[in-house]
Design a protein around this motif. Sequence first.
Motif, mmCIF file in Angstrom:
data_model
loop_
_atom_site.group_PDB
_atom_site.id
_atom_site.type_symbol
_atom_site.label_atom_id
_atom_site.label_comp_id
_atom_site.label_asym_id
_atom_site.label_seq_id
_atom_site.Cartn_x
_atom_site.Cartn_y
_atom_site.Cartn_z
ATOM 1 N N GLY A 4 54.483 -3.300 -43.010
ATOM 2 C CA GLY A 4 55.091 -3.824 -44.504
ATOM 3 C C GLY A 4 56.291 -3.656 -44.582
ATOM 4 N N SER A 5 57.136 -3.109 -44.114
ATOM 5 C CA SER A 5 58.464 -3.439 -44.357
ATOM 6 C C SER A 5 59.114 -4.030 -42.911
ATOM 7 C CB SER A 5 59.095 -2.727 -44.865
ATOM 8 O OG SER A 5 59.388 -1.818 -44.254
ATOM 9 N N LEU A 6 60.336 -4.688 -43.246
ATOM 10 C CA LEU A 6 61.257 -5.026 -41.857
ATOM 11 C C LEU A 6 62.677 -4.274 -42.383
ATOM 12 C CD1 LEU A 6 61.315 -8.707 -42.404
ATOM 13 C CD2 LEU A 6 59.482 -7.583 -40.919
ATOM 14 N N SER A 7 62.753 -3.628 -40.812
ATOM 15 C CA SER A 7 64.101 -3.123 -40.445
ATOM 16 C C SER A 7 65.464 -4.252 -40.265
ATOM 17 C CB SER A 7 64.674 -2.628 -39.305
ATOM 18 O OG SER A 7 64.631 -3.508 -38.231
ATOM 19 N N ALA A 8 66.879 -3.949 -40.842
ATOM 20 C CA ALA A 8 67.866 -4.877 -40.883
ATOM 21 C C ALA A 8 67.922 -5.646 -39.563
ATOM 22 C CB ALA A 8 68.985 -4.041 -41.015
ATOM 23 N N GLU A 9 67.255 -5.180 -37.838
ATOM 24 C CA GLU A 9 67.431 -5.957 -37.104
ATOM 25 C C GLU A 9 66.226 -7.163 -37.159
ATOM 26 O OE1 GLU A 9 66.916 -5.513 -32.205
ATOM 27 O OE2 GLU A 9 66.939 -3.794 -33.152
ATOM 28 N N GLU A 10 65.176 -6.812 -38.047
ATOM 29 C CA GLU A 10 63.852 -7.127 -38.061
ATOM 30 C C GLU A 10 64.315 -9.217 -39.015
ATOM 31 O OE1 GLU A 10 60.367 -4.542 -37.175
ATOM 32 O OE2 GLU A 10 61.153 -4.424 -39.222
ATOM 33 N N LEU A 11 64.621 -7.942 -39.884
ATOM 34 C CA LEU A 11 65.250 -9.344 -41.161
ATOM 35 C C LEU A 11 66.791 -9.935 -40.096
ATOM 36 C CD1 LEU A 11 65.368 -10.466 -43.714
ATOM 37 C CD2 LEU A 11 67.587 -8.792 -44.134
ATOM 38 N N SER A 12 67.576 -9.706 -39.174
ATOM 39 C CA SER A 12 68.145 -11.189 -39.353
ATOM 40 C C SER A 12 66.913 -11.746 -38.071
ATOM 41 C CB SER A 12 69.662 -9.983 -38.434
ATOM 42 O OG SER A 12 69.902 -9.204 -38.871
ATOM 43 N N ASP A 13 66.283 -11.124 -37.161
ATOM 44 C CA ASP A 13 65.570 -11.952 -36.349
ATOM 45 C C ASP A 13 64.781 -12.879 -37.433
ATOM 46 O OD1 ASP A 13 66.157 -10.989 -34.428
ATOM 47 O OD2 ASP A 13 64.945 -9.509 -34.953
ATOM 48 N N LEU A 14 64.516 -12.934 -38.581
ATOM 49 C CA LEU A 14 63.425 -13.241 -39.635
ATOM 50 C C LEU A 14 64.804 -14.433 -39.507
ATOM 51 C CD1 LEU A 14 60.549 -12.185 -41.795
ATOM 52 C CD2 LEU A 14 62.449 -14.547 -43.245
ATOM 53 N N MET A 15 65.764 -14.210 -40.357
ATOM 54 C CA MET A 15 66.530 -15.863 -41.135
ATOM 55 C C MET A 15 66.901 -16.415 -40.021
ATOM 56 S SD MET A 15 65.669 -14.425 -44.384
ATOM 57 C CE MET A 15 67.698 -15.716 -44.549
ATOM 58 N N GLY A 16 67.416 -15.314 -39.366
ATOM 59 C CA GLY A 16 67.468 -16.485 -37.150
ATOM 60 C C GLY A 16 65.891 -17.682 -37.324
ATOM 61 N N ALA A 17 65.558 -17.207 -37.419
ATOM 62 C CA ALA A 17 63.859 -18.148 -36.707
ATOM 63 C C ALA A 17 63.833 -19.093 -37.964
ATOM 64 C CB ALA A 17 62.494 -17.075 -37.180
ATOM 65 N N LEU A 18 64.784 -18.905 -39.458
ATOM 66 C CA LEU A 18 64.060 -20.118 -40.864
ATOM 67 C C LEU A 18 65.485 -20.782 -40.129
ATOM 68 C CD1 LEU A 18 63.181 -17.650 -43.748
ATOM 69 C CD2 LEU A 18 61.923 -19.114 -42.497
ATOM 70 N N PHE A 19 66.194 -20.457 -39.981
ATOM 71 C CA PHE A 19 67.791 -21.860 -40.169
ATOM 72 C C PHE A 19 67.617 -22.360 -38.350
ATOM 73 C CE2 PHE A 19 68.651 -18.994 -43.089
ATOM 74 C CZ PHE A 19 68.616 -19.737 -44.917
#
Length: 512
Positions: free
Chosen positions: A420-435
């Motif tokens: 139910g939460s993301l690490s800093a690295e996982e957030l980078s991956d998520l934002m990379g996927a969006l853009f």
Amino acid sequence: MEKHDCSSATQEYPHPFIYEVKLTRAQRIRGIVLGSILVPLRITLAALFFLIMWPIARLRLAGLSKEERARPVTGWRSWLFHPIVWLLSRAVFFSLGFLWVKVKGRRADLKEAPVLVVAPHSSFLDMLVLCPTQLATVVSRSENTSLPVIGALLEFNQSVLVSRKDPESRKKAVTELIERLTSKGYWPQMLMFPEGTTTNGRALIKFKPGAFLAGVPVQPVLLRYPNKLDTVRWTYEGASWTEALWHTASQFYTNMTVEFLPVYNPSEEEKRDPNLYADNVQKLMAKALGVPATDYVMEGRVPVSTLGGLSLPLASPGRETLSLLRKNGLEAHEIEAALAKIIDRCLSGAQSSKANADELTSIFFLKDKQTAVCICSLYSKDETVDLRQLYCSVSALMDFSNFKDLLHSAFKFFDHEGKGSLSAEELSDLMGALFGIPQHNTGALYAEASSQGLLTEENLLQVLTTHPTYQRVVNDYLQPEEVGSQLLLAPAANGKAVNNVNGSLHHNKKFK
């Protein structure tokens, strides 16, 4: 002075990484006639001078040990070979049509400014600036040392070498660079192009901090090509290096002006913050050139603008993918059905989220594999694509998905452990996927969206839809294709085009 809102964009050139040589019919005919005579002659002469330089450049360090090569060359090796190579270097450019170089201002000596920062960077022909700067030392890719002649000249120049593929090489290059710039005259003066890549010169892109890391004074140097026909530009999109060379060598002569501005002495704050130092010098040089200072930058060979620490691609991989799919005959409902299959595959965990061109062809029922290969090339250097990245970047531009649902799917993609939460690295991956491109500077977003060390989907959604900076990013970049294409380049009343990365248009239907 504030940075311009990327207003270098015009309807002719939406960003600084595009350039085409515009020729009238008469100019084209003239270029063919003169080029058929001048180009072979000039290329032959330039090649001849390069070949003469090759062994002379090697002789400068011949017989020296590795330790001796790590020190600046002095004595007879310097006073004998340096003027010969300088003269031959000038002869190369003279043979290509650069008959005169106009110099304005005074070049600072080594003690006044250990480094010269040159802009705008237009093409490989900019290296002519090395002649009025007495062959100042440069920074170059280590891969260039394997090239004939060029490798010898880099060795002669005792250049600082860096491999873009090796992080350790970068660290060593930074250490060596700082050591040289703070050597108090022990090493020769250096010359750097802080933009790091070539542009059309209509704006200055964001300066990289390399030349400013040591906190020493720098001398800004402006390059101009005051010619009726601008032929020297070689950019990411448009004119190739061969076209630039052909068109330039086809002219009777090509003018170049080198202007040395006064030495810039950094403040204590700028010494502590190389990025601030770089930004301030960029603004100064942009003002002197009469062009905007922008936040455009080239990341991994992809031109982007930056906002809130996020890298926003100027050519969206998702938009390009949609264009390719439609050219292949796919309707909106067929694309939506394929995206549904992708999300099922990614969330099931039964198969890898990576897909090759053959699998992509099957998922979208493409008529030919080449379209799938092209789509893969938008996201990676091989014939594979992360389906999570493809799904997010394309879905963001489709009408069927609102942003809340899209973020929910993306969050599940990257919440690998279902906590139910993301690490800093996982957030980078998520934002990379969006853009559609990697994101390396999401620390500020993570700090803004995390609560008590946890980044939940609810918190992330709230920040992305309410924080002024990130809301702007979502509104301007994660819109359905029809809306986004209008936002990307909206003509203003004065005929200029406004890049809405820095705009404040809001389309709240995405947040329903």
